[in-house]
Motif scaffolding. Structure first.
Motif, PDB file in Angstrom:
ATOM      1  N   GLY A  89     -52.051  22.132  19.169  1.00 19.58           N
ATOM      2  CA  GLY A  89     -50.858  21.462  19.684  1.00 19.58           C
ATOM      3  C   GLY A  89     -49.579  21.982  19.055  1.00 19.58           C
ATOM      4  N   ASN A  90     -48.494  21.297  19.336  1.00 20.38           N
ATOM      5  CA  ASN A  90     -47.200  21.751  18.821  1.00 20.38           C
ATOM      6  C   ASN A  90     -46.472  20.655  18.056  1.00 20.38           C
ATOM      7  N   ASN A  91     -47.213  19.793  17.373  1.00 20.04           N
ATOM      8  CA  ASN A  91     -46.622  18.718  16.587  1.00 20.04           C
ATOM      9  C   ASN A  91     -46.375  19.225  15.170  1.00 20.04           C
ATOM     10  N   LYS A 149     -44.931  17.815  12.611  1.00 20.51           N
ATOM     11  CA  LYS A 149     -45.086  16.827  11.523  1.00 20.51           C
ATOM     12  C   LYS A 149     -46.489  16.835  10.939  1.00 20.51           C
ATOM     13  N   GLY A 198     -51.524  19.272  15.546  1.00 17.18           N
ATOM     14  CA  GLY A 198     -51.671  17.985  16.193  1.00 17.18           C
ATOM     15  C   GLY A 198     -52.566  17.993  17.407  1.00 17.18           C
ATOM     16  N   SER A 257     -55.175  19.103  12.934  1.00 19.53           N
ATOM     17  CA  SER A 257     -54.078  19.537  12.080  1.00 19.53           C
ATOM     18  C   SER A 257     -54.392  20.932  11.575  1.00 19.53           C
TER      19      SER A 257
END
Length: 140
Positions: free
Chosen positions: A2-4, A6, A10, A82
């Motif tokens: 993903g592109n999270n 934080k 993600g 993650s």
């Protein structure tokens, strides 16, 4: 991935279910719903199987549940992918989460052995969140 930023990549990784009838539950999801076994480990009431739901996301089935429905239901944690578990935990703690299991490296299963880094935090409403990072050649 993903592109999270934080939590380091993600995206949803798996939802964990504690089953009181492990074999029947695994049959239901594999034969009934078409999920495929990706990996498994443990013995007796400590058996765990990771089932691919069809898109690379997983349902993790734990043995050792009871017929009595637990107050929080049969699902007991949700895991997020993650690429940096330590940074994900730090972000969660900064946002008010409480660490329940510090980041650690472990190996899941035997066929094939799958190294991962995981950590658990308790969210603001008591929900348990896992941060999950595949660290070896075999990615989950």
């Amino acid at each position: 991935m993903g592109n999270n930023a934080k939590i380091g990549g993600g995206g949803f990784h798996h939802l964990a279910l504690r089953a009181y009838d492990f074999e029947a539950t695994v049959r239901f999801y594999t034969e009934g719903l078409g999920f495929k076994e990706a990996n498994s480990w443990g013995e007796g009431d400590k058996r765990i199987v990771l089932l691919d739901t069809g898109d690379g996301n997983y349902l993790e089935v734990f043995a050792g549940g009871t017929e009595e429905q637990p107050p929080a239901g049969a699902f007991f944690h949700v895991a997020f992918r993650s690429d940096d578990v330590d940074a994900a935990v730090a972000a969660a703690v900064a946002a008010g989460a409480e660490v329940t299991i510090e980041p650690k490296d472990t190996v899941l299963g035997k066929f094939p052995p799958t190294p991962v880094r995981i950590a658990f935090v308790k969210g603001l409403n008591g929900e348990i969140l896992e941060f999950f990072q595949s660290t070896g050649e075999h990615k989950l």
